[in-house]
Design a protein around this motif. Sequence first.
Motif, PDB file in Angstrom:
ATOM      1  N   PRO A 272       0.751  -1.307  -0.222  1.00 16.94           N
ATOM      2  CA  PRO A 272      -0.037  -0.048  -0.012  1.00 16.94           C
ATOM      3  C   PRO A 272       0.792   1.302  -0.038  1.00 16.94           C
ATOM      4  N   ALA A 273       1.690   1.408  -1.094  1.00 14.06           N
ATOM      5  CA  ALA A 273       2.457   2.499  -1.060  1.00 14.06           C
ATOM      6  C   ALA A 273       2.710   2.910  -2.679  1.00 14.06           C
ATOM      7  N   ILE A 274       3.044   4.071  -2.668  1.00 13.80           N
ATOM      8  CA  ILE A 274       3.237   4.900  -4.183  1.00 13.80           C
ATOM      9  C   ILE A 274       4.583   5.676  -3.806  1.00 13.80           C
ATOM     10  N   GLY A 275       5.276   5.409  -5.030  1.00 10.97           N
ATOM     11  CA  GLY A 275       6.466   6.201  -5.126  1.00 10.97           C
ATOM     12  C   GLY A 275       7.859   5.359  -4.408  1.00 10.97           C
ATOM     13  N   GLY A 276       8.851   6.293  -4.155  1.00 11.36           N
ATOM     14  CA  GLY A 276       9.984   5.611  -3.784  1.00 11.36           C
ATOM     15  C   GLY A 276      11.370   5.863  -4.972  1.00 11.36           C
ATOM     16  N   VAL A 277      12.452   5.407  -4.845  1.00 11.19           N
ATOM     17  CA  VAL A 277      13.560   5.838  -5.572  1.00 11.19           C
ATOM     18  C   VAL A 277      13.148   5.361  -7.294  1.00 11.19           C
ATOM     19  N   ALA A 278      13.189   6.474  -7.992  1.00  8.36           N
ATOM     20  CA  ALA A 278      13.172   6.341  -9.276  1.00  8.36           C
ATOM     21  C   ALA A 278      11.385   6.107  -9.501  1.00  8.36           C
ATOM     22  N   LYS A 279      10.795   5.385  -8.653  1.00 10.25           N
ATOM     23  CA  LYS A 279       9.275   5.361  -8.937  1.00 10.25           C
ATOM     24  C   LYS A 279       8.378   6.915  -8.501  1.00 10.25           C
ATOM     25  N   GLY A 280       9.124   7.441  -7.575  1.00  8.07           N
ATOM     26  CA  GLY A 280       8.596   8.687  -7.119  1.00  8.07           C
ATOM     27  C   GLY A 280       8.465   9.882  -8.442  1.00  8.07           C
ATOM     28  N   GLN A 281      10.020   9.778  -8.913  1.00 10.64           N
ATOM     29  CA  GLN A 281      10.056  10.616 -10.183  1.00 10.64           C
ATOM     30  C   GLN A 281       9.077  10.193 -11.099  1.00 10.64           C
ATOM     31  N   LEU A 282       9.001   8.885 -11.444  1.00  9.53           N
ATOM     32  CA  LEU A 282       7.955   8.642 -12.466  1.00  9.53           C
ATOM     33  C   LEU A 282       6.630   9.116 -11.975  1.00  9.53           C
ATOM     34  N   VAL A 283       6.151   9.041 -10.762  1.00  8.34           N
ATOM     35  CA  VAL A 283       5.066   9.643 -10.514  1.00  8.34           C
ATOM     36  C   VAL A 283       4.623  11.109 -10.810  1.00  8.34           C
ATOM     37  N   ARG A 284       5.738  11.870 -10.510  1.00  3.18           N
ATOM     38  CA  ARG A 284       5.888  13.279 -10.784  1.00  3.18           C
ATOM     39  C   ARG A 284       5.640  13.429 -12.304  1.00  3.18           C
ATOM     40  N   GLU A 285       6.362  12.465 -13.120  1.00  2.00           N
ATOM     41  CA  GLU A 285       6.282  12.793 -14.766  1.00  2.00           C
ATOM     42  C   GLU A 285       4.877  12.465 -15.063  1.00  2.00           C
TER      43      GLU A 285
ATOM     44  N   ARG B 162      11.463  -3.697 -13.051  1.00  2.00           N
ATOM     45  CA  ARG B 162      11.004  -2.388 -12.020  1.00  2.00           C
ATOM     46  C   ARG B 162      12.276  -1.314 -12.512  1.00  2.00           C
ATOM     47  N   LEU B 163      11.821   0.020 -12.029  1.00  3.81           N
ATOM     48  CA  LEU B 163      12.637   1.070 -12.557  1.00  3.81           C
ATOM     49  C   LEU B 163      13.540   1.179 -11.354  1.00  3.81           C
ATOM     50  N   PHE B 164      14.910   1.488 -11.578  1.00 12.56           N
ATOM     51  CA  PHE B 164      15.772   1.818 -10.451  1.00 12.56           C
ATOM     52  C   PHE B 164      16.413   3.177 -11.144  1.00 12.56           C
ATOM     53  N   SER B 165      16.941   4.067 -10.256  1.00  9.48           N
ATOM     54  CA  SER B 165      17.579   5.112 -10.552  1.00  9.48           C
ATOM     55  C   SER B 165      18.583   4.782 -11.468  1.00  9.48           C
ATOM     56  N   SER B 166      19.610   3.654 -11.305  1.00  7.11           N
ATOM     57  CA  SER B 166      20.627   3.388 -11.907  1.00  7.11           C
ATOM     58  C   SER B 166      20.605   2.976 -13.175  1.00  7.11           C
ATOM     59  N   ARG B 167      19.021   2.787 -13.531  1.00  6.88           N
ATOM     60  CA  ARG B 167      18.873   2.535 -14.974  1.00  6.88           C
ATOM     61  C   ARG B 167      19.040   3.628 -16.028  1.00  6.88           C
ATOM     62  N   ALA B 168      18.970   4.917 -15.146  1.00  2.34           N
ATOM     63  CA  ALA B 168      19.050   6.067 -15.904  1.00  2.34           C
ATOM     64  C   ALA B 168      20.211   6.810 -15.917  1.00  2.34           C
ATOM     65  N   GLU B 169      20.639   6.853 -17.323  1.00  5.46           N
ATOM     66  CA  GLU B 169      22.079   7.280 -17.816  1.00  5.46           C
ATOM     67  C   GLU B 169      22.224   8.787 -17.515  1.00  5.46           C
ATOM     68  N   PHE B 170      20.845   9.504 -17.343  1.00  4.19           N
ATOM     69  CA  PHE B 170      20.947  11.062 -17.033  1.00  4.19           C
ATOM     70  C   PHE B 170      20.224  11.256 -15.794  1.00  4.19           C
ATOM     71  N   ARG B 171      20.421  10.372 -14.880  1.00  5.51           N
ATOM     72  CA  ARG B 171      19.627  10.645 -13.679  1.00  5.51           C
ATOM     73  C   ARG B 171      19.907  11.985 -13.145  1.00  5.51           C
ATOM     74  N   LEU B 172      20.947  12.693 -13.222  1.00  3.72           N
ATOM     75  CA  LEU B 172      21.357  14.094 -12.670  1.00  3.72           C
ATOM     76  C   LEU B 172      20.001  15.148 -13.029  1.00  3.72           C
ATOM     77  N   SER B 173      19.642  14.913 -14.515  1.00  8.92           N
ATOM     78  CA  SER B 173      18.604  15.482 -14.850  1.00  8.92           C
ATOM     79  C   SER B 173      17.159  15.195 -14.540  1.00  8.92           C
ATOM     80  N   LEU B 174      16.911  14.007 -14.421  1.00  5.90           N
ATOM     81  CA  LEU B 174      15.487  13.464 -14.613  1.00  5.90           C
ATOM     82  C   LEU B 174      15.156  13.241 -12.755  1.00  5.90           C
ATOM     83  N   ARG B 175      14.833  14.437 -12.364  1.00  2.73           N
ATOM     84  CA  ARG B 175      14.538  14.690 -11.042  1.00  2.73           C
ATOM     85  C   ARG B 175      13.183  14.861 -10.660  1.00  2.73           C
TER      86      ARG B 175
END
Lengths: 461, 622
Positions: free
Chosen positions: B48-61, B425-438
């Motif tokens: 019962p949770a939404i968000g988390g590392v990378a997932k939280g960014q995705l929800v914002r997107e 599952r998404l992880f922040s380490s999958r994103a090679e441009f992670r500094l920009s994808l916030r």
Amino acid sequence: MRQDENLTARASKTGSGDTVVALSSARGVGAVAVVRLSGPDSWAIARKMVAGRKKFGALSPRKMALCNLIGGGGELIDRALAVKFAGPASYTGEDSVEFHCHGGLAVSSAVIDAALRHGARSATAGEFTRRAFLNGRLDLAQAEAVDSLVHARTDEGRRAALAGLDGGLGTQVEAMRRSLIELKTELEYRIDFPDEAGQGLSAEKIESLLDDSLAKLAALLQGARRALLACRGAVVVIAGAPNVGKSSLFNTLLGSNRAIVTATPGTTRDAVESELVLDGHLVRLVDTAGLRESSGEAEQMGVEYSRHYIASSDVVLFVHEAGSDFRRAESEFLAEYGHGKLVRVLSKVDLNPVPDDEAEGFIPVSAKTGQGMPRLRRAIATAVESATGGSGEKTSPVTSLRQQKLLEEARELLRAACPANPPEIIAADIDEVCTRLSEITGRISGEDVLDSIFSRFCIGK
Amino acid sequence: MAKRSFDIAVIGAGHAGVEAARAAVAAGGSVALVTSRPETMGQMSCNPAIGGVAKGQLVREIDALGGLMARATDRASIQFRMLNTSKGPAVRSPRSQSDRFRYVRSLTQLVNEIPGLTVVSATATAIETREGRVRAVRTDRGGTLEVKAAVLAAGTFLNGLIRLGEKQIPAGRAGDSPSLALAESLKQLGLGVHRFKTGTPPRIDRNTVNFGALTEQTGDEPSYRFAHFHRCESLPQVSCWHTRTSSLTRALVLDNLKLSSMYGGWVEGTGPRYCPSIEDKFVRFPQRDRHHLFLEPEGLDSDEMYLNGLSNSLPLDVQTKLVNSVEGLESARIIRPGYAIEYDCYDPAELELSLESRIVRGLYLAGQVNGTSGYEEAAGQGLAAGLNAALSLRGEPPVIFGRAQSYLGVMIDDLVTHGADEPYRLFSSRAEFRLSLRQDNADIRLSPLAHSHGLITGEQFRRVRRRQDEVAKLIELVRRTRVGAERINPLLRRCGSTETSESPTVEKVLRRPEIGAPGLFSHLGGDFAGFPSAVIAQVEMEIKYEGYMTRERSRQEQATRLERVRIPARLDYSSLQSLSTESRQRLASHRPSSLGQASRIPGLRPDDISALMVELSRRKNK
């Protein structure tokens, strides 16, 4: 026949498609010329080129046999030695054949023509080595070492290139990259699984891991300059005021009249370069335009070139004409160009004799009479030797400027990495460093940090 | 029942389906949302949770693209935490513990408010095609829907099979029937079927928990909102609780391994490594004898607590002993047992980057049917699939989300380029441009695209632009303002930074690794006060990590250049003699749509990419 087909089928599974042919020895007249065929059809094509196909078909790999090579109209081209190699145990990693025929262009051209007629394609420049790289026989650093080896002019160059061909650089670079990836795995774990991780890596721990890689890079780069000099030659620039006899000295050192010599100051405008070997050191000797303020545009550009060469040289021969104040000229030169490895020369001592004990560190020479030349040659060799870091240092597997540049970039990036930064920033530094390291060997990295995380850490909040 | 016709049918009203319906309607399609349970859309079948590392960014997107997930999350949030606050802005990620009952209510309401959307209360049973294109969706009690496109968002329902020890129960999730007819229809259409497995832990009755033995985990101040354009009141905030397995837990698991569905050999599907069952944890990491567990409330009005970390497929009696072996749960009662579920999913490598199937035209797939796990991943794909289905019917090119632009783009590209060997599952380490994808700049990254496709309003777009102006203004202020030593030294002292004797610019102070932007700006006050935290985070990235941002931008440009080199769909790879045979085969089977995508195919050398680039430009010049 059956054996041929089997092996061809096997090779084409791993090979790079078509079969290529080229002259593998130097062009020109020689006792023997080597024509190499490589690719899945190389055995079949070679078989069609010889009289006595059965005998050739039955020939085991790496055994030489004498055979008659047959041209288009069925006429004899040459009697040559043939040897088969079975991929992947060949230079290119593919099935290949070499014909060792009689030297000269006529014979080798006819042999290549025959191969082309039977379906081979002309190899492009460097294609055999490229195929060896593509088939995983060599990494990029080794491929570059092959290039250095075939172009090696000195024993030292040969040794340095061989050290590169060992794959030593690839192995060391790969080990360094792996230890950085391990650090990155730790960092990524802490970023992606914040609820799992206990304490973060301490800045001290990160710093010591980064320092470790930095030390390894420094060690690789330390011998690199020397290895590169051995492969590519040390640049020795002859510099001084106009008309002090630089070009005469250049010609005398080379033993040929490469540079134009006149009594008019400012004759040399372009830099002229030539290679020679001194005491086993490869030297790229450069004659430059005399250094002075000039009104002529062409001469002024020549002076600019001179400055450029002096700046990038390994050793400078500072030439001054005997009979004037050489101490002042020297200090002026040093003030303007400041150079670590300087060999001081007093020229034209046949006109103005200077006794050795009054030369104060200058070597009195005369290009005209040859006086002082053996001493000058020894002095240049010694300067080159010390410019390359002395003979005590071990050789480095670095064989190209490209490799050296990438290693230097990797070092700068690592130096700039700050252990107090947050982990995603350090990870970004590590990525950049790893990209440089992968470029050195041309190997694709392929590994997955996530795989490494899952195998090392128990995930699952 | 009478035939009805729509542009698009969306099958399934889970996290993927509702976003698909919303985006398709916004992009101008007439849409039917087909669901067996129209009263409960957006069920949280697991955590019962939404968000988390990378997932939280995705929800914002998703929210920046006009999606629903963030709005429902805000309305149902009963504990908020910003993860990774000790790290930099790029990996700070919002996570919300959600009241799953309120979440469903909010989401169902939001869906019912979508103007013009038709909700069809029925179970889809087949997809009909003509000449390889979708033409209708058959349902059990809603008749046949004539459509031009369909979005398949059926979650774990296709051939869903729950396993509990040796027991097996055909089900879409606990309490719901599986979709067998639809699964058969999809198989007949020729889609490449995989079998994946996932699991869920037991739910515990809160009245039977000894909270005194557990460690309380409170959340942050609930001032954060996932939604950019909509505000709502905060709900009362609750705690989660931490405990650990005991040596008895371990013995119980290892002794009963043969009874577990996973280890007894009943399960065939591939499970996720990042979400291992308790069996996996003890088997794969024998050196660790205790594992963390978290008790998470499922809702304000519910007694159910989710026992995070104890996912398993053991028989119920063993599960009870297992739960009671845990500190604080000695007399706890299980309300619902944990279980493993196997389901059909389809090889995402058969999709275009638009999420349209290459096998059946007009069929778009989103969510767990593509082998992903996670509500957020599903929602993101649903949005992309719904949008692109609507665009294609208008004859417009699809929106391809770039890796340099969004986590959504990273995910879709990963799936289509690599397929899925395990639940993705998404992880922040999958994103090679992670500094920009916030999470702080999702709206700035995506609102131009969202606005041009009608996903957000003009007013919303202007709000984003205004915030962008605020960022520029603060950057300018930081670069220009000097601050006296006596004013800044107390802060430097507090942060363990060397004191200064000059009057440095604020920029120079901010560049020190020990100095964080929020603390600095609140210390300075005045002109620096009052900026929203998202603006502060953006300024921090641009100033403090300027060199890194510049480097990343130049990599992004390079990558975008490669993405722009399109590869013709019918390119004959066997004719490309300058490439190795192996590479030609890889390319022919992957059929990348751009040079950029080709460069990410595993096993292709940079060399081959260069050769391919030469071949493509040669063809173009011909």
